[in-house]
Write a protein that holds these residues in place. Structure first.
Motif, PDB file in Angstrom:
ATOM      1  N   MET A   8      48.171  39.870  52.748  1.00  0.00           N
ATOM      2  CA  MET A   8      46.795  40.346  52.638  1.00  0.00           C
ATOM      3  C   MET A   8      46.343  40.235  51.188  1.00  0.00           C
ATOM      4  O   MET A   8      46.988  40.790  50.288  1.00  0.00           O
ATOM      5  N   ASP A   9      45.237  39.491  50.984  1.00  0.00           N
ATOM      6  CA  ASP A   9      44.844  39.123  49.615  1.00  0.00           C
ATOM      7  C   ASP A   9      44.491  40.326  48.746  1.00  0.00           C
ATOM      8  O   ASP A   9      44.775  40.339  47.549  1.00  0.00           O
ATOM      9  N   LEU A  10      43.854  41.334  49.307  1.00  0.00           N
ATOM     10  CA  LEU A  10      43.456  42.484  48.485  1.00  0.00           C
ATOM     11  C   LEU A  10      44.670  43.232  47.943  1.00  0.00           C
ATOM     12  O   LEU A  10      44.583  43.911  46.920  1.00  0.00           O
ATOM     13  N   LEU A  11      45.792  43.141  48.636  1.00  0.00           N
ATOM     14  CA  LEU A  11      46.998  43.846  48.197  1.00  0.00           C
ATOM     15  C   LEU A  11      47.891  42.973  47.326  1.00  0.00           C
ATOM     16  O   LEU A  11      48.717  43.493  46.572  1.00  0.00           O
ATOM     17  N   THR A  12      47.739  41.653  47.445  1.00  0.00           N
ATOM     18  CA  THR A  12      48.709  40.782  46.782  1.00  0.00           C
ATOM     19  C   THR A  12      48.110  39.875  45.707  1.00  0.00           C
ATOM     20  O   THR A  12      48.774  39.578  44.723  1.00  0.00           O
ATOM     21  N   ALA A  13      46.873  39.421  45.894  1.00  0.00           N
ATOM     22  CA  ALA A  13      46.317  38.426  44.964  1.00  0.00           C
ATOM     23  C   ALA A  13      45.969  39.068  43.617  1.00  0.00           C
ATOM     24  O   ALA A  13      45.466  40.191  43.579  1.00  0.00           O
ATOM     25  N   PRO A  14      46.213  38.348  42.514  1.00  0.00           N
ATOM     26  CA  PRO A  14      45.838  38.882  41.190  1.00  0.00           C
ATOM     27  C   PRO A  14      44.336  39.142  41.114  1.00  0.00           C
ATOM     28  O   PRO A  14      43.545  38.353  41.621  1.00  0.00           O
ATOM     29  N   PHE A  15      43.991  40.238  40.474  1.00  0.00           N
ATOM     30  CA  PHE A  15      42.583  40.659  40.420  1.00  0.00           C
ATOM     31  C   PHE A  15      42.249  41.075  38.996  1.00  0.00           C
ATOM     32  O   PHE A  15      43.034  41.750  38.335  1.00  0.00           O
ATOM     33  N   GLU A  16      41.077  40.651  38.542  1.00  0.00           N
ATOM     34  CA  GLU A  16      40.609  41.047  37.205  1.00  0.00           C
ATOM     35  C   GLU A  16      39.149  41.445  37.351  1.00  0.00           C
ATOM     36  O   GLU A  16      38.287  40.598  37.613  1.00  0.00           O
ATOM     37  N   ALA A  17      38.884  42.729  37.173  1.00  0.00           N
ATOM     38  CA  ALA A  17      37.554  43.267  37.494  1.00  0.00           C
ATOM     39  C   ALA A  17      36.450  42.677  36.627  1.00  0.00           C
ATOM     40  O   ALA A  17      35.298  42.586  37.063  1.00  0.00           O
ATOM     41  N   ARG A  56      36.385  39.575  35.210  1.00  0.00           N
ATOM     42  CA  ARG A  56      36.288  38.111  35.153  1.00  0.00           C
ATOM     43  C   ARG A  56      34.979  37.654  35.787  1.00  0.00           C
ATOM     44  O   ARG A  56      34.602  38.125  36.857  1.00  0.00           O
ATOM     45  N   HIS A  84      32.203  34.409  36.878  1.00  0.00           N
ATOM     46  CA  HIS A  84      32.248  33.066  37.431  1.00  0.00           C
ATOM     47  C   HIS A  84      31.784  32.043  36.398  1.00  0.00           C
ATOM     48  O   HIS A  84      30.721  32.183  35.816  1.00  0.00           O
ATOM     49  N   ARG A 127      37.100  23.831  53.166  1.00  0.00           N
ATOM     50  CA  ARG A 127      36.159  24.964  53.040  1.00  0.00           C
ATOM     51  C   ARG A 127      34.875  24.727  53.821  1.00  0.00           C
ATOM     52  O   ARG A 127      34.193  25.673  54.204  1.00  0.00           O
ATOM     53  N   ARG A 145      28.566  31.914  52.673  1.00  0.00           N
ATOM     54  CA  ARG A 145      29.436  32.763  51.852  1.00  0.00           C
ATOM     55  C   ARG A 145      28.637  33.726  50.989  1.00  0.00           C
ATOM     56  O   ARG A 145      29.155  34.750  50.566  1.00  0.00           O
TER      57      ARG A 145
END
Lengths: 276, 512
Positions: A1-10, A12, A14, A125, A200
């Motif tokens: 699950m991406d919200l629990l595993t993927a790196p996140f930077e508040a 950052r 685009h 995509r 999207r």
């Protein structure tokens, strides 16, 4: 699950990819090619066939190239892919001018596009590579066939238009045009690139309405569309219905193929309509 | 689900054609039925779809009529008939969806509360909860983190197996207490996905579980494709209910722990009361015996004196016995009076005066050594011993009790060491150490309690009321001091009395 595993930077932000530059370049090239084709057609003579081919390849190849630019965010080797598909279209249109069955070469365009899609994983995509169940294709065909049949029945009952196949070769060439150019470029650009992109950001209805509206503009500007008021009203209604239906199919299946099948089926029916 | 309404639609179209295909046929009103039917059985999308199909099927009958006669009232009626089924189907379906979603959400919230309150391990409770949330929200994946970032938070996910990565959105949400939403994870610059090739947008939100008392965890939800606003709102509601549920579960756990502790304390207190009750019974028995012994002696000797002529020598001896027993009786009564004062919480009344502890102790030790020749007494005093501000009688009773115990619980020939020296913090320390039977470690906390006599077969014959040490403690505390004990069974005990030195003697003596 991406919200629990993927790196996140508040914080950052685009970094906007430079899409508009290649998009403008493609559009300019498209206009140039179409203009050159128009020039050759109006000049007449032996190069008129080349002019028609340039017009067809320019419009539909341009649409597909624009779709590639948007789908690949202006990055990657989209130029080579666009040139290859434009070359196939060019050859198809040129052969179609020389012999009715020559246009069948256009039917190879989807295969070339599929091959190009496999070279760019990011194209998944827009639903270009999504595996699709046969039932989804059947539903797509059924939707297109229903709309096409409805068009034929309503047009013949209301306006007395005829339904006939003038010649197998001509009909096959027309369907090949839809398979390899008309339906393909419309689905690729309007449903594949634009709808997928806006879906999207804006949600389904915003994306479906905008992409369908643009595709309507494209068809209303098409000089091949009959110029009568009822034909234009019918085009607006049925192409809008087709646009919404293919958007639904794209969102439901995750793939472009069911919507593409619906478009092909619809236009295959439309090619039998004889406007007096 | 829409097959039957569609079949009805086809049948109605056939009936309309059979009737002549007039655009204003009464049958056209029946075209509303399939759309509403589909809407009520399958929701807004099905209702709208069947309604649109109803419009499409009527169109070839309505449009030619308009072309023939122009836009008359009847034709307009026919046009309205084209769009009405779609609108009605969509509206009826929407109402039905809202009602169903509300009921389903309520069921889910109740189910969440029930699962959270279940008497099961936390991990299985959280697993059950994420399944309920996922079903209710129609989500692709749901993650639930409960705990704080400092500890090891519990994590549950549906599908199973996701762990909480330190730099993830959920971890950020847990640490910051802020929520996070994304319209599309694949296109969100804040999230670095390993695979961003999803053909559909992945809507996502991570919400802190905060019921007002700070973040207790995070609810993370991911959807594929479209998410109705009502569903997103339901997710927010669920986060709030989860926060309340987690808070309730935490409070319940704390309450259970508190109840267990309370139960333990009540059991201990009950046991203590039982011990005291038993000790009191024993005390009454001992007191009766202790009182009976001198009274019997008094009765016996006085009767002898009264009943027959006794020589002056014998009379003096008898009177001596009577005097000794009277004194003993007096001591017992004094102790009982002291005890009764302690019982009602009144501190013993002290008559403080300057006391030279060394001299005082030395006198008592000599007296005891004279009476108890079977024991060897050793007395040692520090030369820098400061004077005390104490009640000499109370000090005597303390010493007598400690020395008496040392003698009573030591074998004949045992040594009793008495030491006095300056103690820590401005106190004076007096230690009485014997080589007696000692006291078991588990009994040490109770030796200063009232009526308590530690059971020991070796000292069963020793007489006493079980009041001496409790009296010593009361008197020490009345002086602002304290009494401590250390003991080794079989080797002996050491009682340390700490009393404050006289004020002004030592500058570092604390005010007590």
């Amino acid at each position: 699950m991406d919200l629990l595993t993927a790196p996140f930077e508040a914080t950052r932000r685009h970094a906007a990819p430079p899409v508009w530059r290649p998009f403008v370049a493609v559009s300019a090239a498209m206009l140039a090619v179409v203009g050159a084709g128009r020039f050759l057609v109006e000049r007449g003579g032996a190069l008129a066939n080349l002019g028609v081919a340039l017009e067809g390849a320019g419009v539909h190849g341009g649409f597909i190239a624009q779709g590639l630019v948007i789908a690949l965010a202006g990055q990657g080797a989209w130029v080579g892919s666009a040139l290859r598909i434009a070359a196939v279209l060019m050859a198809g249109f040129l052969l179609g001018r020389l012999a009715p069955w020559g246009a069948l070469l256009l039917a190879a365009a989807p295969l070339v596009l599929l091959h190009e899609g496999r070279r760019h994983p990011r194209l998944s995509r827009i639903g270009a590579l999504t595996p699709v169940r046969p039932a989804s294709l059947a539903i797509g065909l059924a939707v297109g066939a229903f709309l096409g049949a409805h068009l034929l029945i309503t047009a013949s009952l209301t306006f007395g238009y005829g339904v006939s196949v003038v010649g197998v070769g001509v009909y096959a060439a027309a369907v090949a045009y839809d398979v390899g150019a008309n339906a393909l470029s419309a689905e690729w650009l309007f449903r594949g690139a634009l709808f997928s992109h806006w879906w999207r950001h804006w949600g389904f209805w915003g994306a479906a309405a905008t992409s369908t509206g643009l595709s309507l503009v494209r068809y209303l500007l098409d000089p091949a569309l009959p110029h009568t008021a009822e034909a234009r009203a019918g085009a607006i209604f049925y192409l809008a219905a087709l646009g919404v239906a293919t958007s639904v199919l794209r969102a439901w299946s995750g793939s472009l193929l069911p919507g593409y099948c619906a478009s092909v089926a619809f236009f295959a029916a439309y090619r039998t309509l004889v406007v007096w | 689900m829409v097959a039957a309404p569609l079949a009805l639609l086809v049948a109605l179209t056939a009936a309309m054609l059979w009737e002549g295909g007039a655009p204003v046929s009464p049958v056209r009103h029946l075209f509303l039925v399939p759309g509403v039917w589909a809407a009520l059985t399958a929701g807004a999308q099905a209702g709208a779809f069947v309604g649109v199909m109803a419009g499409f099927l009527q169109a070839p009958l309505v449009l030619p009529a308009i072309e023939r006669v122009g836009l008359t009232g009847g034709a307009l009626d026919g046009l309205v008939s084209l769009v009405t089924p779609a609108i009605l189907g969509a509206v009826a379906g929407h109402v039905r969806d809202q009602a169903f979603a509300g009921a389903r959400r309520l069921d889910a919230l109740l189910e969440i509360q029930r699962r959270l309150a279940a008497d099961a391990p936390l991990a299985s409770r959280l697993d059950a909860v994420v399944d309920v949330v996922r079903d209710c929200l129609g989500a692709r994946a749901v993650g639930l983190v409960v705990g704080s970032p400092e500890g090891a938070p519990a994590v549950a996910s549906a599908p199973r197996g996701a762990a909480l990565a330190p730099g993830s959105a959920a971890a950020w949400c847990l640490a910051s207490g802020q929520g996070m939403r994304s319209r599309d994870l694949a296109g969100d610059p804040r999230v670095a996905l390993a695979d961003d090739s999803s053909p559909a947008p992945v809507r996502a939100m991570a919400l802190p579980l905060d019921a007002g008392g700070g973040s207790r965890g995070v609810l993370a939800v991911e959807w594929r494709g479209e998410v109705p606003e009502a569903t997103a709102r339901a997710g927010t509601e669920m986060a709030l209910h989860l926060a309340l549920g987690v808070e309730n579960a935490r409070l319940t756990l704390r309450q259970r722990r508190f109840a267990a502790e309370l139960e333990e304390k009540v059991a201990a207190a009950t046991q203590r009361l039982r011990d005291i009750d038993r000790a009191k019974s024993e005390f009454i028995s001992v007191v009766s015996h202790e009182l009976r012994t001198p009274i019997t002696a008094l009765e016996g000797f006085s009767e002898l004196l009264l009943s027959r002529p006794v020589s002056p020598k014998h009379a003096r001896r008898f009177l001596g016995h009577i005097h000794a027993e009277s004194r003993r009786l007096g001591r017992i009564v004094t102790e009982l009076l002291d005890l009764s004062r302690i019982e009602v919480g009144v501190a013993p009344v002290l008559r403080r005066e300057r006391v030279d502890l060394a001299a005082h102790v030395e006198r008592q030790v000599e007296l005891f050594a004279g009476v108890h020749g079977g024991h060897r007494f050793h007395w040692q005093a520090d030369s820098a011993l400061p004077p005390l501000d104490a009640d000499p009688d109370a000090l005597d009773r303390i010493l007598q009790n400690l020395l008496s115990n040392a003698v009573k619980y030591s074998p004949r020939g045992g040594e009793v060491h008495v030491r006095a020296r300056p103690g820590p913090g401005g106190f004076v320390e007096l230690a009485v150490e014997d080589q007696g039977v000692g006291i078991a470690a588990e009994a040490l906390p109770r030796v200063f309690d009232k009526y308590v006599r530690i059971a020991n077969p070796e000292t069963a014959s020793v007489r006493g009321l079980g009041l001496g040490l409790s009296l010593v403690r009361a008197l020490a505390e009345a002086h602002g001091g304290r009494i401590e004990v250390s003991s080794q069974p079989g080797k002996g005990s050491c009682f340390r009395l700490l009393l404050p030195a006289r004020e002004g003697i030592s500058p570092d003596i604390p005010a007590i």
